[in-house]
Design an enzyme around this catalytic site. Structure first.
Site, PDB file in Angstrom:
ATOM      1  N   ASP A  25      73.776  33.081 -65.840  1.00 27.69           N
ATOM      2  CA  ASP A  25      74.882  34.043 -65.677  1.00 27.69           C
ATOM      3  C   ASP A  25      75.440  33.983 -64.256  1.00 27.69           C
ATOM      4  O   ASP A  25      74.696  34.124 -63.280  1.00 27.69           O
ATOM      5  CB  ASP A  25      74.371  35.483 -65.904  1.00 27.69           C
ATOM      6  CG  ASP A  25      73.874  35.710 -67.328  1.00 27.69           C
ATOM      7  OD1 ASP A  25      74.181  34.887 -68.208  1.00 27.69           O
ATOM      8  OD2 ASP A  25      73.177  36.728 -67.539  1.00 27.69           O
ATOM      9  N   LYS A  52      69.487  30.346 -71.548  1.00 26.35           N
ATOM     10  CA  LYS A  52      70.338  31.223 -72.356  1.00 26.35           C
ATOM     11  C   LYS A  52      71.710  31.266 -71.711  1.00 26.35           C
ATOM     12  O   LYS A  52      71.826  31.442 -70.505  1.00 26.35           O
ATOM     13  CB  LYS A  52      69.735  32.637 -72.399  1.00 26.35           C
ATOM     14  CG  LYS A  52      70.542  33.627 -73.230  1.00 26.35           C
ATOM     15  CD  LYS A  52      69.886  34.990 -73.259  1.00 26.35           C
ATOM     16  CE  LYS A  52      70.214  35.817 -72.056  1.00 26.35           C
ATOM     17  NZ  LYS A  52      71.607  36.243 -71.942  1.00 26.35           N
ATOM     18  N   LEU A  84      75.592  35.526 -77.836  1.00 22.40           N
ATOM     19  CA  LEU A  84      76.881  36.117 -78.218  1.00 22.40           C
ATOM     20  C   LEU A  84      76.672  37.421 -78.985  1.00 22.40           C
ATOM     21  O   LEU A  84      77.628  38.049 -79.409  1.00 22.40           O
ATOM     22  CB  LEU A  84      77.688  35.120 -79.054  1.00 22.40           C
ATOM     23  CG  LEU A  84      78.021  33.803 -78.336  1.00 22.40           C
ATOM     24  CD1 LEU A  84      78.686  32.817 -79.283  1.00 22.40           C
ATOM     25  CD2 LEU A  84      78.929  34.065 -77.142  1.00 22.40           C
ATOM     26  N   LYS A  85      75.446  37.803 -79.189  1.00 22.25           N
ATOM     27  CA  LYS A  85      75.100  39.021 -79.953  1.00 22.25           C
ATOM     28  C   LYS A  85      75.972  39.109 -81.217  1.00 22.25           C
ATOM     29  O   LYS A  85      76.733  40.064 -81.417  1.00 22.25           O
ATOM     30  CB  LYS A  85      75.198  40.254 -79.062  1.00 22.25           C
ATOM     31  CG  LYS A  85      74.232  40.142 -77.878  1.00 22.25           C
ATOM     32  CD  LYS A  85      74.145  41.359 -77.016  1.00 22.25           C
ATOM     33  CE  LYS A  85      73.089  41.217 -75.938  1.00 22.25           C
ATOM     34  NZ  LYS A  85      73.428  40.302 -74.835  1.00 22.25           N
ATOM     35  N   GLY A 204      63.630  42.234 -62.833  1.00 20.47           N
ATOM     36  CA  GLY A 204      64.377  41.926 -61.606  1.00 20.47           C
ATOM     37  C   GLY A 204      65.567  42.849 -61.422  1.00 20.47           C
ATOM     38  O   GLY A 204      65.409  44.038 -61.168  1.00 20.47           O
ATOM     39  N   GLY A 207      65.441  46.190 -62.875  1.00 17.80           N
ATOM     40  CA  GLY A 207      64.333  47.068 -62.474  1.00 17.80           C
ATOM     41  C   GLY A 207      63.003  46.835 -63.169  1.00 17.80           C
ATOM     42  O   GLY A 207      62.014  47.474 -62.826  1.00 17.80           O
TER      43      GLY A 207
HETATM   44  P1  BMP Z   1      69.634  39.817 -65.547  1.00 20.84           P
HETATM   45  O1  BMP Z   1      68.208  39.292 -65.388  1.00 20.84           O
HETATM   46  O2  BMP Z   1      70.553  39.269 -64.508  1.00 20.84           O
HETATM   47  O3  BMP Z   1      69.691  41.298 -65.676  1.00 20.84           O
HETATM   48  O4  BMP Z   1      70.222  39.192 -66.909  1.00 20.84           O
HETATM   49  C1  BMP Z   1      69.700  39.496 -68.167  1.00 20.84           C
HETATM   50  C2  BMP Z   1      70.430  38.713 -69.244  1.00 20.84           C
HETATM   51  O5  BMP Z   1      69.917  39.099 -70.522  1.00 20.84           O
HETATM   52  C3  BMP Z   1      71.935  38.970 -69.325  1.00 20.84           C
HETATM   53  O6  BMP Z   1      72.544  37.777 -69.807  1.00 20.84           O
HETATM   54  C4  BMP Z   1      72.069  40.062 -70.364  1.00 20.84           C
HETATM   55  O7  BMP Z   1      73.318  40.024 -71.007  1.00 20.84           O
HETATM   56  C5  BMP Z   1      70.939  39.706 -71.329  1.00 20.84           C
HETATM   57  N1  BMP Z   1      70.336  40.844 -72.050  1.00 20.84           N
HETATM   58  C6  BMP Z   1      69.833  41.941 -71.368  1.00 20.84           C
HETATM   59  O8  BMP Z   1      69.867  42.015 -70.137  1.00 20.84           O
HETATM   60  N2  BMP Z   1      69.268  42.956 -72.090  1.00 20.84           N
HETATM   61  C7  BMP Z   1      69.203  42.948 -73.439  1.00 20.84           C
HETATM   62  O9  BMP Z   1      68.674  43.879 -74.016  1.00 20.84           O
HETATM   63  C8  BMP Z   1      69.685  41.828 -74.119  1.00 20.84           C
HETATM   64  C9  BMP Z   1      70.246  40.776 -73.418  1.00 20.84           C
HETATM   65  O10 BMP Z   1      70.693  39.714 -74.061  1.00 20.84           O
END
Ligand code: BMP
Length: 242
Positions: A25, A52, A84-85, A204, A207
């Protein structure tokens, strides 16, 4: 055939000794995202279990535009999940699935809310026939998750338990459960068993800690890797290595 995706994922995880799924991302100006993504992917590819990809790249660049990144994943033997949920009627879901598999994705995340009949049931079957996988949302990692996934139905069961049962009964390859809720991970595990992988985001930037996600099979992590000065070192830390 169910299992083909999880076999490839487990092989890749064993090879790298990693349970981290890199969420590729990137924010900021679109122009620099592909190059930034390739840089992080190249730096971390030996340390991660899978990749992912989300709207951050798929929206501005589309499947054609991410071909180069898909190639890097395939050469490194890294399974690639499209986040893409997916949440539509069968014919549209089928269209999404066919495009993703044709462009080299191995798996996608879908929302079980949409239901099985003329929803996700036939799509999961088709994806399995083609050797791919489908992962269903069970309990998300954001603060408002309980407002939806925690809703209690007339049967007395919260939606997330029903979604975990759907994952088991529909033969999904995995489920997404927040790393910030070890209780929900444990509940999901009891329902889906060991053959259905638990993917856990929220560590991360959101939190959560790798320790609270310990009951999951894989941690999904984005910003604490993609924004780190040393992305490979960040992955090693997440895997408990220095
Ligand atoms: P990050 O570690 O930067 O917070 O990213 C988490 C990733 O997982 C993002 O792509 C987010 O859209 C996805 N995601 C999430 O954070 N929580 C969910 O419950 C489901 C996800 O797909």
């Amino acid at each position: 055939m169910k299992g083909a995706f999880n076999d490839r994922l487990s092989e890749s995880s064993k090879r790298s000794g990693s349970r981290v799924v890199l969420a590729l991302d990137f924010s900021g100006p679109h122009a620099g995202r592909l190059r930034a993504a390739e840089k992080v992917l190249t730096a971390t590819k030996k340390e991660i279990a899978a990749v992912k990809m989300n709207h951050h790249l798929l929206l501005p660049f589309g499947l054609e535009g991410v071909r180069g990144l898909v190639r890097v994943c395939r050469r490194a033997g890294l399974p690639l999940i499209a986040d893409l949920k997916v949440n539509d009627i069968e014919s549209t879901n089928m269209n999404i699935a066919d495009s993703l598999l044709a462009y080299g994705f191995d798996c996608f995340i879908a929302n079980p809310f949409v239901g099985k009949e003329e929803g996700l049931g036939p799509v999961i079957e088709r994806v399995h026939e083609k050797g791919g996988g489908v992962v269903l949302l069970v309990y998300m990692s954001h603060k408002g998750a309980d407002e939806g996934y925690g809703l209690v139905t007339d049967s007395g069961k919260p939606l997330y338990r029903i979604f975990a049962e759907r994952a088991r009964d529909w033969g999904a390859d995995g489920v997404v459960v927040s790393s910030k809720s070890p209780e929900r991970i444990a509940e999901a595990r009891k329902i889906v068993g060991k053959g259905c992988m638990i993917f856990s985001p929220g560590v991360g930037a959101q939190g959560g800690e790798p320790e609270t996600g310990a009951g999951a099979d894989y941690l999904i992590v984005g910003r604490s890797i993609t924004e780190a000065r040393d992305p490979a070192g960040a992955v090693r830390n997440l895997n408990g290595r220095r």
